[in-house]
Scaffold this motif. Structure first.
Motif, mmCIF file in Angstrom:
data_model
loop_
_atom_site.group_PDB
_atom_site.id
_atom_site.type_symbol
_atom_site.label_atom_id
_atom_site.label_comp_id
_atom_site.label_asym_id
_atom_site.label_seq_id
_atom_site.Cartn_x
_atom_site.Cartn_y
_atom_site.Cartn_z
ATOM 1 N N VAL A 1 0.838 -1.205 0.000
ATOM 2 C CA VAL A 1 0.000 0.000 0.000
ATOM 3 C C VAL A 1 0.873 1.255 0.000
ATOM 4 O O VAL A 1 0.630 2.206 -0.752
ATOM 5 C CB VAL A 1 -0.947 0.004 1.218
ATOM 6 N N ALA A 2 1.906 1.274 0.838
ATOM 7 C CA ALA A 2 2.780 2.451 0.936
ATOM 8 C C ALA A 2 3.454 2.743 -0.404
ATOM 9 O O ALA A 2 3.557 3.911 -0.819
ATOM 10 C CB ALA A 2 3.832 2.234 2.018
ATOM 11 N N LEU A 3 3.888 1.707 -1.091
ATOM 12 C CA LEU A 3 4.545 1.906 -2.384
ATOM 13 C C LEU A 3 3.552 2.373 -3.445
ATOM 14 O O LEU A 3 3.876 3.223 -4.285
ATOM 15 C CB LEU A 3 5.227 0.609 -2.831
ATOM 16 N N MET A 4 2.318 1.841 -3.405
ATOM 17 C CA MET A 4 1.314 2.303 -4.357
ATOM 18 C C MET A 4 0.893 3.742 -4.066
ATOM 19 O O MET A 4 0.601 4.507 -4.990
ATOM 20 C CB MET A 4 0.093 1.381 -4.341
ATOM 21 N N ASP A 5 0.902 4.124 -2.787
ATOM 22 C CA ASP A 5 0.630 5.530 -2.458
ATOM 23 C C ASP A 5 1.713 6.426 -3.058
ATOM 24 O O ASP A 5 1.418 7.493 -3.632
ATOM 25 C CB ASP A 5 0.590 5.722 -0.938
ATOM 26 N N SER A 6 2.972 6.001 -2.977
ATOM 27 C CA SER A 6 4.073 6.775 -3.562
ATOM 28 C C SER A 6 3.939 6.831 -5.076
ATOM 29 O O SER A 6 4.219 7.866 -5.696
ATOM 30 C CB SER A 6 5.418 6.146 -3.176
ATOM 31 N N CYS A 7 3.503 5.727 -5.647
ATOM 32 C CA CYS A 7 3.299 5.682 -7.102
ATOM 33 C C CYS A 7 2.269 6.719 -7.533
ATOM 34 O O CYS A 7 2.533 7.545 -8.421
ATOM 35 C CB CYS A 7 2.846 4.276 -7.510
ATOM 36 N N VAL A 8 1.107 6.700 -6.900
ATOM 37 C CA VAL A 8 0.027 7.618 -7.281
ATOM 38 C C VAL A 8 0.394 9.064 -6.958
ATOM 39 O O VAL A 8 0.093 9.989 -7.723
ATOM 40 C CB VAL A 8 -1.290 7.208 -6.591
#
Length: 567
Positions: free
Chosen positions: A401-408
């Protein structure tokens, strides 16, 4: 009128007198003049004309019209020898000139191009094609000189021109060629003719963007590489997806022959050979030889290791039935490791991650992608890759989740059609993490970004987020829209049944289950769901009959219901 006729006669008489005064250089110069025959796609004669050589290595000039739509051309020199046209070097349809190359076995006679234009009234001579030693020379004068192409010239001549003299050389008194004779136009075709500057014709070249040049694409004979090395590389890159394979291979061979110390030529040709390897395994041997040669000649060996790694990685992605020698993911990793040992560029680290991911070494791949996120190459894609690798490696969903938040968060706002898929992916990860409301927000943002241009599957996914987020009316609306877009999908009716059950709309739920069974009478889950609805309506007998039908159709989930309600 009579005066004009007399002037024309005077010019004709002067020309005839001048023809008798053949310059000393004419006999030698005429050997550079040739005849041209062009052929169409069916190898039938298309046109015939003239031209002349301007280099001892075989560069010739002629008229573009002669070559338009041609698939093959042959030059016949003053000695009667036939020389195939090897490549087109440049063309200009407006001024009707073409430059090309033949491949003579030895040096050939060539004319010297004049570096300056003759003045008005200066004598000029037209040198026709002839296989005879006594080929006549037609004399005349320069009537007018105009500038074209910046520093080149176009000539109006007081000189009669016959049709078969088009594209023959117009010479100055020193025996240097100043232009190519062109068809006369206007009223006075007896004494007035024209010539486009030989320097202008010689200046025509193939450039990096010439693949879109209509004049060149209208000639179907192979085009030569640009004369500048960097431009030739760009041309090769663009040609790889446009030209037929045989023509592209010829260009690759030409580049390697012309620039034997340029590693890019060997690498590009290795890629070409590797692409042919599936049908002809011997091509892999050629690719290997080119890769080894690239390493030998390159001053930047990390780049060569990187390109070898990328080639082998791409080869493995194609899932070959039988792997050629050591062209494995392990070999690709070895090459990219060698590249990083010389210079650890972010793009090298990215490729390492891609290779590890393809080799299903997801934990190591995630570490490589995370290293990329700490470089100037960090992007939504690199964070997404890290998240995906982490997920497949079985990491804690919170890390994903944390990495996808950084992605978005890295995406430029407002979102575009190119970045919107990251919202969908984060919504899926949120769903896995049981973060249903944030998932629903991402689905809504995706919908707005695409201005509502979505399909039934999207509505189904958003319905799942709404249902699990306890927004039941939104869930009903979305599943109804999914059914509207795809009314034959039985799972959508089953989902509608479940939502109606959740909000105690039991009769509506039965209607949804019946709709699913009308599409697929062997849909076991449909009978089970209908039976559950009937239990809520105290229709136990009917419910048990539907449970039995579900079990008969292989629905194992119904066993507990039968055990509890039908004994």
């Amino acid at each position: 009128m009579r005066k004009n006729i007399l002037l024309s006669l005077v010019f004709v008489l002067l020309a005839q007198w001048a023809a008798a005064q053949t310059p000393k250089w004419a006999e030698k110069a005429r050997k550079a003049v040739f005849s041209v025959i062009t052929y169409d796609q069916e190898d039938k004669i298309l046109r015939t004309g003239n031209g002349f050589f301007v280099s001892e290595s075989g560069t010739g000039l002629s008229d573009y019209t002669l070559f338009k739509d041609a698939y093959r051309a042959v030059v016949i020199d003053a000695d009667g020898r036939q020389l195939p046209v090897e490549a087109i070097l440049g063309a200009n349809s407006i001024y009707d000139v073409v430059k090309f190359r033949v491949a003579p076995a030895k040096k050939i006679a060539a004319l010297t191009v004049a570096t300056s234009a003759p003045a008005a009234a200066a004598p000029v001579y037209l040198l026709p094609y002839s296989t005879q030693k006594n080929g006549s020379v037609t004399a005349g004068q320069v009537k007018e000189v105009t500038t074209i192409g910046g520093s080149h010239h176009y000539y109006t001549l007081s000189l009669p021109l016959k049709e078969k003299m088009v594209s023959c050389p117009v010479m100055n008194a020193d025996g240097q060629v100043i232009g190519l004779a062109q068809k006369s136009s206007g009223q006075d075709t007896v004494s007035i003719s024209y010539a486009v500057g030989a320097g202008f014709a010689l200046a025509q070249n193939v450039g990096p963007l010439s693949l879109n040049d209509l004049a060149l694409t209208s000639i179907h004979i192979r085009k030569a590489l640009p004369e500048v090395e960097d431009q030739a590389l760009v041309y090769l890159f663009m040609a790889s997806s446009v030209l037929p394979q045989s023509e592209y291979e010829s260009l690759l061979n030409e580049f390697v022959a012309r620039y034997p110390s340029n590693a890019d030529g060997y690498l590009r040709r290795a890629g070409y050979y590797a692409a042919q390897g599936a049908e002809n395994p011997a091509q892999f041997d050629k690719a290997t030889a080119d890769m080894e040669q690239a390493l030998r000649v390159s001053n930047k060996k990390d780049d060569v290791h990187y390109n070898i790694a990328r080639l082998i990685y791409s080869y493995q992605l194609s899932k070959p039935k039988e792997t050629y020698r050591d062209w494995t993911y392990d070999r690709a990793l070895k090459e990219i490791t060698a590249a990083q040992a010389i210079d650890s560029l972010p793009v090298y680290i990215q490729l390492e991650g891609d290779i590890l991911f393809a080799a299903q070494q997801y934990a190591a791949a995630s570490q490589a992608y995370l290293r990329v996120t700490r470089t100037a190459l960090a992007s939504p894609a690199s964070f997404y890759s890290a998240a995906k690798a982490k997920e497949l490696a079985g990491a804690d969903i919170k890390e994903v989740v944390a990495l996808m938040d950084s992605c978005v968060n890295r995406c430029v706002k407002p979102f575009t059609a190119e970045t919107a898929p990251y919202l969908l992916e984060r919504a899926r990860v949120y769903m896995d993490a049981e973060m249903y409301r944030p998932a629903l927000t991402d689905y809504d943002t995706y919908y707005e970004t695409l201005a509502g241009s979505v399909n039934d599957v999207f509505y189904y996914y958003r319905e799942q987020a709404a249902f699990k987020g306890k927004q039941f009316q939104r869930a009903l609306n979305d599943i109804a829209k999914a059914i509207e877009l795809n009314p034959k999908e039985v799972s959508y009716y089953a989902e509608q049944t479940v939502i109606n059950l959740r909000v105690a709309r039991f009769e509506d739920a039965i209607k949804s289950a019946d709709a699913a069974l009308a599409i697929d009478p062997k849909y076991g889950e449909g009978y089970r769901l209908k039976g559950i609805c009937q239990l809520q309506l105290k229709q136990d007998k009917e419910a048990c009959a539907n449970f039995a039908k579900a079990k008969e159709l292989g629905d194992t989930a119904v066993d507990a219901l039968i055990e509890k309600h039908c004994k």
